[in-house]
Design a protein around this motif. Structure first.
Motif, PDB file in Angstrom:
ATOM      1  N   HIS A 128       0.829  -1.205   0.000  1.00  0.00           N
ATOM      2  CA  HIS A 128       0.000   0.000   0.000  1.00  0.00           C
ATOM      3  C   HIS A 128       0.869   1.264   0.000  1.00  0.00           C
ATOM      4  O   HIS A 128       0.441   2.299   0.520  1.00  0.00           O
ATOM      5  CB  HIS A 128      -0.940   0.000   1.202  1.00  0.00           C
ATOM      6  N   ASN A 129       2.070   1.148  -0.568  1.00  0.00           N
ATOM      7  CA  ASN A 129       3.012   2.272  -0.589  1.00  0.00           C
ATOM      8  C   ASN A 129       3.202   2.845   0.818  1.00  0.00           C
ATOM      9  O   ASN A 129       3.113   4.046   1.042  1.00  0.00           O
ATOM     10  CB  ASN A 129       2.556   3.356  -1.559  1.00  0.00           C
ATOM     11  N   ASP A 130       3.483   1.945   1.758  1.00  0.00           N
ATOM     12  CA  ASP A 130       3.614   2.332   3.152  1.00  0.00           C
ATOM     13  C   ASP A 130       4.778   3.281   3.404  1.00  0.00           C
ATOM     14  O   ASP A 130       4.750   4.082   4.335  1.00  0.00           O
ATOM     15  CB  ASP A 130       3.798   1.086   4.024  1.00  0.00           C
ATOM     16  N   TYR A 131       5.808   3.174   2.588  1.00  0.00           N
ATOM     17  CA  TYR A 131       6.973   4.050   2.714  1.00  0.00           C
ATOM     18  C   TYR A 131       7.333   4.520   1.312  1.00  0.00           C
ATOM     19  O   TYR A 131       7.406   3.714   0.389  1.00  0.00           O
ATOM     20  CB  TYR A 131       8.153   3.295   3.342  1.00  0.00           C
ATOM     21  N   VAL A 132       7.519   5.816   1.147  1.00  0.00           N
ATOM     22  CA  VAL A 132       7.813   6.392  -0.161  1.00  0.00           C
ATOM     23  C   VAL A 132       9.079   7.236  -0.035  1.00  0.00           C
ATOM     24  O   VAL A 132       9.226   8.013   0.903  1.00  0.00           O
ATOM     25  CB  VAL A 132       6.641   7.269  -0.666  1.00  0.00           C
ATOM     26  N   LEU A 133       9.981   7.059  -0.973  1.00  0.00           N
ATOM     27  CA  LEU A 133      11.234   7.811  -0.999  1.00  0.00           C
ATOM     28  C   LEU A 133      11.388   8.433  -2.380  1.00  0.00           C
ATOM     29  O   LEU A 133      11.368   7.733  -3.385  1.00  0.00           O
ATOM     30  CB  LEU A 133      12.415   6.878  -0.719  1.00  0.00           C
ATOM     31  N   THR A 134      11.535   9.752  -2.434  1.00  0.00           N
ATOM     32  CA  THR A 134      11.751  10.455  -3.694  1.00  0.00           C
ATOM     33  C   THR A 134      13.115  11.119  -3.660  1.00  0.00           C
ATOM     34  O   THR A 134      13.456  11.801  -2.691  1.00  0.00           O
ATOM     35  CB  THR A 134      10.656  11.524  -3.925  1.00  0.00           C
ATOM     36  N   LEU A 135      13.903  10.881  -4.712  1.00  0.00           N
ATOM     37  CA  LEU A 135      15.248  11.450  -4.822  1.00  0.00           C
ATOM     38  C   LEU A 135      15.417  12.084  -6.186  1.00  0.00           C
ATOM     39  O   LEU A 135      14.974  11.527  -7.198  1.00  0.00           O
ATOM     40  CB  LEU A 135      16.299  10.348  -4.664  1.00  0.00           C
ATOM     41  N   ASN A 136      16.094  13.227  -6.208  1.00  0.00           N
ATOM     42  CA  ASN A 136      16.434  13.783  -7.522  1.00  0.00           C
ATOM     43  C   ASN A 136      17.628  13.015  -8.080  1.00  0.00           C
ATOM     44  O   ASN A 136      18.223  12.182  -7.404  1.00  0.00           O
ATOM     45  CB  ASN A 136      16.681  15.293  -7.445  1.00  0.00           C
ATOM     46  N   ARG A 137      17.956  13.276  -9.333  1.00  0.00           N
ATOM     47  CA  ARG A 137      19.004  12.513 -10.010  1.00  0.00           C
ATOM     48  C   ARG A 137      20.327  12.536  -9.249  1.00  0.00           C
ATOM     49  O   ARG A 137      20.975  11.513  -9.064  1.00  0.00           O
ATOM     50  CB  ARG A 137      19.206  13.046 -11.424  1.00  0.00           C
ATOM     51  N   GLN A 138      20.744  13.696  -8.793  1.00  0.00           N
ATOM     52  CA  GLN A 138      22.025  13.814  -8.087  1.00  0.00           C
ATOM     53  C   GLN A 138      22.001  13.036  -6.774  1.00  0.00           C
ATOM     54  O   GLN A 138      22.944  12.305  -6.462  1.00  0.00           O
ATOM     55  CB  GLN A 138      22.357  15.281  -7.824  1.00  0.00           C
ATOM     56  N   ASN A 139      20.927  13.187  -6.002  1.00  0.00           N
ATOM     57  CA  ASN A 139      20.838  12.466  -4.738  1.00  0.00           C
ATOM     58  C   ASN A 139      20.747  10.965  -4.955  1.00  0.00           C
ATOM     59  O   ASN A 139      21.323  10.190  -4.184  1.00  0.00           O
ATOM     60  CB  ASN A 139      19.652  12.944  -3.914  1.00  0.00           C
ATOM     61  N   LEU A 140      20.054  10.529  -5.994  1.00  0.00           N
ATOM     62  CA  LEU A 140      19.980   9.103  -6.319  1.00  0.00           C
ATOM     63  C   LEU A 140      21.372   8.558  -6.612  1.00  0.00           C
ATOM     64  O   LEU A 140      21.754   7.501  -6.110  1.00  0.00           O
ATOM     65  CB  LEU A 140      19.047   8.882  -7.508  1.00  0.00           C
ATOM     66  N   SER A 141      22.151   9.285  -7.390  1.00  0.00           N
ATOM     67  CA  SER A 141      23.521   8.863  -7.685  1.00  0.00           C
ATOM     68  C   SER A 141      24.355   8.767  -6.420  1.00  0.00           C
ATOM     69  O   SER A 141      25.126   7.817  -6.243  1.00  0.00           O
ATOM     70  CB  SER A 141      24.179   9.837  -8.674  1.00  0.00           C
ATOM     71  N   GLN A 142      24.197   9.740  -5.523  1.00  0.00           N
ATOM     72  CA  GLN A 142      24.943   9.714  -4.263  1.00  0.00           C
ATOM     73  C   GLN A 142      24.576   8.497  -3.424  1.00  0.00           C
ATOM     74  O   GLN A 142      25.447   7.820  -2.881  1.00  0.00           O
ATOM     75  CB  GLN A 142      24.666  10.984  -3.456  1.00  0.00           C
ATOM     76  N   VAL A 143      23.278   8.217  -3.319  1.00  0.00           N
ATOM     77  CA  VAL A 143      22.826   7.079  -2.516  1.00  0.00           C
ATOM     78  C   VAL A 143      23.307   5.763  -3.126  1.00  0.00           C
ATOM     79  O   VAL A 143      23.768   4.865  -2.408  1.00  0.00           O
ATOM     80  CB  VAL A 143      21.290   7.090  -2.364  1.00  0.00           C
ATOM     81  N   LEU A 144      23.235   5.647  -4.451  1.00  0.00           N
ATOM     82  CA  LEU A 144      23.680   4.418  -5.107  1.00  0.00           C
ATOM     83  C   LEU A 144      25.178   4.192  -4.926  1.00  0.00           C
ATOM     84  O   LEU A 144      25.618   3.078  -4.635  1.00  0.00           O
ATOM     85  CB  LEU A 144      23.323   4.442  -6.591  1.00  0.00           C
ATOM     86  N   GLU A 145      25.964   5.239  -5.087  1.00  0.00           N
ATOM     87  CA  GLU A 145      27.417   5.113  -4.912  1.00  0.00           C
ATOM     88  C   GLU A 145      27.759   4.746  -3.471  1.00  0.00           C
ATOM     89  O   GLU A 145      28.544   3.831  -3.213  1.00  0.00           O
ATOM     90  CB  GLU A 145      28.116   6.415  -5.293  1.00  0.00           C
ATOM     91  N   LEU A 146      27.154   5.433  -2.540  1.00  0.00           N
ATOM     92  CA  LEU A 146      27.413   5.166  -1.126  1.00  0.00           C
ATOM     93  C   LEU A 146      26.940   3.766  -0.750  1.00  0.00           C
ATOM     94  O   LEU A 146      27.634   3.031  -0.030  1.00  0.00           O
ATOM     95  CB  LEU A 146      26.713   6.219  -0.268  1.00  0.00           C
ATOM     96  N   SER A 177      26.695   1.154  -2.723  1.00  0.00           N
ATOM     97  CA  SER A 177      27.616   0.180  -3.321  1.00  0.00           C
ATOM     98  C   SER A 177      28.880   0.036  -2.484  1.00  0.00           C
ATOM     99  O   SER A 177      29.364  -1.076  -2.248  1.00  0.00           O
ATOM    100  CB  SER A 177      27.986   0.596  -4.748  1.00  0.00           C
ATOM    101  N   ARG A 178      29.398   1.161  -2.016  1.00  0.00           N
ATOM    102  CA  ARG A 178      30.604   1.108  -1.173  1.00  0.00           C
ATOM    103  C   ARG A 178      30.308   0.408   0.147  1.00  0.00           C
ATOM    104  O   ARG A 178      31.100  -0.404   0.633  1.00  0.00           O
ATOM    105  CB  ARG A 178      31.151   2.511  -0.937  1.00  0.00           C
ATOM    106  N   ALA A 179      29.153   0.711   0.744  1.00  0.00           N
ATOM    107  CA  ALA A 179      28.789   0.085   2.016  1.00  0.00           C
ATOM    108  C   ALA A 179      28.580  -1.417   1.832  1.00  0.00           C
ATOM    109  O   ALA A 179      29.031  -2.210   2.669  1.00  0.00           O
ATOM    110  CB  ALA A 179      27.521   0.731   2.581  1.00  0.00           C
ATOM    111  N   ALA A 180      27.925  -1.825   0.749  1.00  0.00           N
ATOM    112  CA  ALA A 180      27.705  -3.256   0.491  1.00  0.00           C
ATOM    113  C   ALA A 180      29.030  -3.976   0.302  1.00  0.00           C
ATOM    114  O   ALA A 180      29.227  -5.087   0.820  1.00  0.00           O
ATOM    115  CB  ALA A 180      26.811  -3.442  -0.730  1.00  0.00           C
ATOM    116  N   ALA A 181      29.963  -3.357  -0.416  1.00  0.00           N
ATOM    117  CA  ALA A 181      31.275  -3.966  -0.630  1.00  0.00           C
ATOM    118  C   ALA A 181      32.018  -4.120   0.698  1.00  0.00           C
ATOM    119  O   ALA A 181      32.660  -5.145   0.953  1.00  0.00           O
ATOM    120  CB  ALA A 181      32.098  -3.133  -1.612  1.00  0.00           C
ATOM    121  N   GLU A 182      31.926  -3.107   1.539  1.00  0.00           N
ATOM    122  CA  GLU A 182      32.593  -3.185   2.843  1.00  0.00           C
ATOM    123  C   GLU A 182      31.952  -4.255   3.720  1.00  0.00           C
ATOM    124  O   GLU A 182      32.648  -5.003   4.415  1.00  0.00           O
ATOM    125  CB  GLU A 182      32.547  -1.826   3.539  1.00  0.00           C
TER     126      GLU A 182
END
Length: 75
Positions: free
Chosen positions: A41-59, A61-66
């Motif tokens: 029911h879309n209990d949690y919604v997260l909206t990110l602009n392109r720049q913030n999405l890139s930051q979250v994805l990069e971070l 990926s680094r956290a998952a690798a660690e």
């Protein structure tokens, strides 16, 4: 403390999900945003602009690798 007080970040949250939680997304090309919907029911919604999405994805990926390198399975 009011939002955007000094850190320029508006929300802090903690999210835990079961492995089978429904997750979908929508893209708004005009405003260059991605919106992620979690839960049936879309209990949690997260909206990110392109720049913030890139930051979250990069971070993320680094956290998952660690986490992978620190896993007992990799010893």
């Amino acid at each position: 403390m009011p939002l955007y007080f000094q850190s320029h970040i508006s929300v802090q949250s903690w999210v835990e999900m079961d492995h089978d939680v429904q997750v979908t997304y929508e893209i708004d090309s005009r405003s260059e945003c991605a919106t992620f919907f979690f839960g049936a029911h879309n209990d949690y919604v997260l909206t990110l602009n392109r720049q913030n999405l890139s930051q979250v994805l990069e971070l993320g990926s680094r956290a998952a690798a660690e986490l992978d390198s620190a896993s007992p399975d990799n010893s």
